[in-house]
Design a protein around this motif. Structure first.
Motif, mmCIF file in Angstrom:
data_model
loop_
_atom_site.group_PDB
_atom_site.id
_atom_site.type_symbol
_atom_site.label_atom_id
_atom_site.label_comp_id
_atom_site.label_asym_id
_atom_site.label_seq_id
_atom_site.Cartn_x
_atom_site.Cartn_y
_atom_site.Cartn_z
ATOM 1 N N ASN A 1 -123.046 47.282 47.401
ATOM 2 C CA ASN A 1 -122.513 46.421 46.338
ATOM 3 C C ASN A 1 -122.600 44.986 46.830
ATOM 4 O O ASN A 1 -121.845 44.563 47.699
ATOM 5 C CB ASN A 1 -121.063 46.792 46.021
ATOM 6 N N ASP A 2 -123.528 44.242 46.272
ATOM 7 C CA ASP A 2 -123.741 42.852 46.688
ATOM 8 C C ASP A 2 -122.996 41.933 45.727
ATOM 9 O O ASP A 2 -123.542 41.457 44.738
ATOM 10 C CB ASP A 2 -125.237 42.537 46.687
ATOM 11 N N TRP A 3 -121.725 41.694 46.030
ATOM 12 C CA TRP A 3 -120.857 40.914 45.143
ATOM 13 C C TRP A 3 -121.445 39.534 44.849
ATOM 14 O O TRP A 3 -122.110 38.933 45.698
ATOM 15 C CB TRP A 3 -119.488 40.739 45.796
ATOM 16 N N SER B 1 -120.298 41.762 51.003
ATOM 17 C CA SER B 1 -121.086 42.863 50.450
ATOM 18 C C SER B 1 -120.442 44.142 50.967
ATOM 19 O O SER B 1 -119.933 44.169 52.091
ATOM 20 C CB SER B 1 -122.552 42.801 50.891
ATOM 21 N N SER B 2 -120.457 45.202 50.163
ATOM 22 C CA SER B 2 -119.773 46.441 50.531
ATOM 23 C C SER B 2 -120.774 47.592 50.579
ATOM 24 O O SER B 2 -121.640 47.707 49.708
ATOM 25 C CB SER B 2 -118.679 46.776 49.509
ATOM 26 N N ILE B 3 -120.638 48.449 51.620
ATOM 27 C CA ILE B 3 -121.551 49.581 51.748
ATOM 28 C C ILE B 3 -120.771 50.885 51.883
ATOM 29 O O ILE B 3 -119.606 50.894 52.280
ATOM 30 C CB ILE B 3 -122.527 49.431 52.929
ATOM 31 N N ALA C 1 -116.042 34.078 37.529
ATOM 32 C CA ALA C 1 -117.118 34.978 37.103
ATOM 33 C C ALA C 1 -117.523 35.892 38.254
ATOM 34 O O ALA C 1 -118.686 35.948 38.655
ATOM 35 C CB ALA C 1 -118.313 34.176 36.610
ATOM 36 N N LEU C 2 -116.544 36.643 38.775
ATOM 37 C CA LEU C 2 -116.809 37.561 39.876
ATOM 38 C C LEU C 2 -117.481 38.826 39.346
ATOM 39 O O LEU C 2 -117.006 39.436 38.385
ATOM 40 C CB LEU C 2 -115.505 37.913 40.592
ATOM 41 N N ASP C 3 -118.562 39.223 40.006
ATOM 42 C CA ASP C 3 -119.406 40.304 39.499
ATOM 43 C C ASP C 3 -119.750 41.274 40.631
ATOM 44 O O ASP C 3 -119.746 40.912 41.806
ATOM 45 C CB ASP C 3 -120.701 39.707 38.935
ATOM 46 N N PHE C 4 -120.056 42.520 40.260
ATOM 47 C CA PHE C 4 -120.630 43.484 41.194
ATOM 48 C C PHE C 4 -122.135 43.515 40.998
ATOM 49 O O PHE C 4 -122.659 43.067 39.975
ATOM 50 C CB PHE C 4 -120.047 44.890 40.978
ATOM 51 N N GLU C 5 -122.849 44.055 41.977
ATOM 52 C CA GLU C 5 -124.266 44.351 41.826
ATOM 53 C C GLU C 5 -124.522 45.739 42.411
ATOM 54 O O GLU C 5 -124.266 45.983 43.590
ATOM 55 C CB GLU C 5 -125.148 43.307 42.518
ATOM 56 N N GLU D 1 -118.939 57.291 47.960
ATOM 57 C CA GLU D 1 -118.522 56.162 47.132
ATOM 58 C C GLU D 1 -118.482 54.867 47.939
ATOM 59 O O GLU D 1 -118.330 54.881 49.150
ATOM 60 C CB GLU D 1 -117.116 56.403 46.569
ATOM 61 N N VAL D 2 -118.599 53.766 47.195
ATOM 62 C CA VAL D 2 -118.211 52.446 47.696
ATOM 63 C C VAL D 2 -117.103 51.973 46.779
ATOM 64 O O VAL D 2 -117.347 51.635 45.621
ATOM 65 C CB VAL D 2 -119.370 51.432 47.667
#
Length: 427
Positions: free
Chosen positions: A244-246, A269-271, A207-211, A418-419
């Motif tokens: 993006n706080d995975w 987390s991706s910025i 259940a991998l999700d983006f935020e 973009e991220v």
């Protein structure tokens, strides 16, 4: 109180013109001028400013003496993070911004004569993590998101916890695993309690999700033991990035009671690589949500404390085109960033240059404006259509997730770029 600094001309609703040829659809027009860290085969990582499809090499400008009157040493701009530059303080950031704006809008300016030496095509540059991030705090500031999640797991009558409208809820995240856009991440592993099971299993998340979030970059140290007021916040904020706080929802679901997120969140987390200055967002201020009940005095604020920034998320399965799955706006936040900062420091906790305060998932009021797959698929009950022949409840290996952000008003456009992140299989 912090010293008042008048806004620059381009931080009002005034249209500026530059001698550069910039598409009106560029995220990085003359009204933006975001900071980042870039490198090329001939230039080690250093501070740059995005303008159109180019990067202004600030170190190269400084080496030619053009920042001497601002007392900026070239070495500060040759660092692999923005921290040393940010440490120079708000008057210096504003002076650099004004000087660049003047040079880019005036004919026969130094930058025109230095185009070969001081401009780099973005297509030829590699972007790096823009900051040394000491600490990172993730808030939970969207009422719609908190209500949606609470409704799924506690029912509509108990959707919001009793404290939610009294203070900005948050937890401390892991700074070491924050990565810049275009850094692939691997599907994380952990303990999972499958539905109907009586023992947990170990394996890769299903259940991998983006935020979809935004994060404020702290630009000034605060003192240990001192509380800050909401109106002081903007003296401590350098700018904003997309965030993006995975989340691994199944790992998170099993582990979060009683202490909250751990392995379900700290794997990455991706910025975005470009930090948009707070000054660039001045034209896009809007009133925040009406807050009832009235917050305690230390959280009370007034005026235009939110920002009108359009946001979107796209999912691209491997080998296929992308599908935009969510469109929302940063103005939807219940708690403003000034209130987040005030609550963060009310017990005396100090903030440091380079720290990030993330907003938490940003969700609008309509299903197509939710900022996570948890909400968009309603915890897997409503598969989301991706392209003509695929659906998603959660992310699959090979999927690329892209976050975008852009503010527009009266011909002024300020974008965040973009991220973009691809999901790799677990090892």
């Amino acid at each position: 109180m912090p010293e008042f600094v008048p806004p620059l001309a381009n931080d009002k609703n005034e249209k500026l013109n530059t001698w550069l040829d910039i598409s009106p659809e560029s995220d990085f027009g003359i009204h933006n001028l975001p900071y980042g860290i870039f490198s090329t085969p001939s230039r080690r990582p250093r501070v740059g400013v995005a303008i159109g499809d180019q990067i202004i090499d600030l170190a190269a400008v400084a080496m030619r003496g053009h920042f001497q009157s601002l007392s900026i040493e070239p070495e500060v701009l040759e660092q692999p993070s923005l921290n040393a530059f940010v440490r120079l303080g708000k008057p210096t950031w504003q002076a650099v911004r004004k000087r660049l704006t003047d040079w880019l809008t005036q004919t026969d300016s130094p930058l025109q004569h230095l185009r070969n030496e001081c401009f780099v095509a973005q297509s030829e540059a590699k972007m790096h993590l823009p900051l040394e991030i000491g600490d990172y705090t993730d808030f939970y500031a969207s009422e719609t998101h908190a209500t949606n999640v609470g409704t799924m797991f506690r029912g509509k009558e108990n959707a919001l916890m009793p404290n939610w409208k009294h203070m900005p809820i948050a937890y401390h995240g892991r700074a070491s695993s924050i990565v810049v856009s275009d850094t692939d991440i691997r599907r994380p592993k952990g303990q999972i309690m499958l539905q109907g099971a009586d023992q947990p299993m170990f394996g890769a998340t299903q259940a991998l999700d983006f935020e979809l979030e935004m994060a404020a970059v702290i630009g000034k140290n605060s003192e240990l033991g001192i509380s800050l007021r909401p109106e002081e916040a903007e003296d401590y904020i350098f700018g904003f990035v997309l965030f993006n706080d995975w989340s691994a929802r199944d790992i998170q679901r099993w582990e979060y009671v009683p202490l909250g997120p751990f392995l379900g969140k700290n794997f990455a987390s991706s910025i975005s690589p470009w930090v948009v200055p707070l000054e660039a967002l001045e034209p896009f201020r809007v009133e925040g949500a009406e807050q009832q009940p009235k917050p305690l005095p230390y959280l009370q604020t007034s005026g235009k404390r939110n920002f009108n920034i359009n946001l979107e998320v796209a999912i691209q399965p491997e080998g296929e085109s992308e599908t935009i799955v969510s469109q929302t706006n940063f103005k939807n936040m219940y708690w403003g960033v000034g209130q987040m900062l005030a609550h963060h420091t009310v017990n005396g906790c100090n903030l440091r240059i380079g720290d990030l305060l993330a907003s938490g998932t940003i969700s609008g009021n309509e299903p197509g404006s939710y900022g996570s797959l948890l909400e968009l698929s309603w915890n897997g009950e409503r598969p989301l259509k991706i392209n003509a022949n695929q659906t998603r409840t959660y992310l699959e290996d090979g999927d690329t997730v892209t976050l975008r952000g852009c503010a527009r008003k009266e011909g002024i456009r300020v974008g965040f770029g973009e991220v973009r992140t691809k999901i790799l299989p677990s090892l």
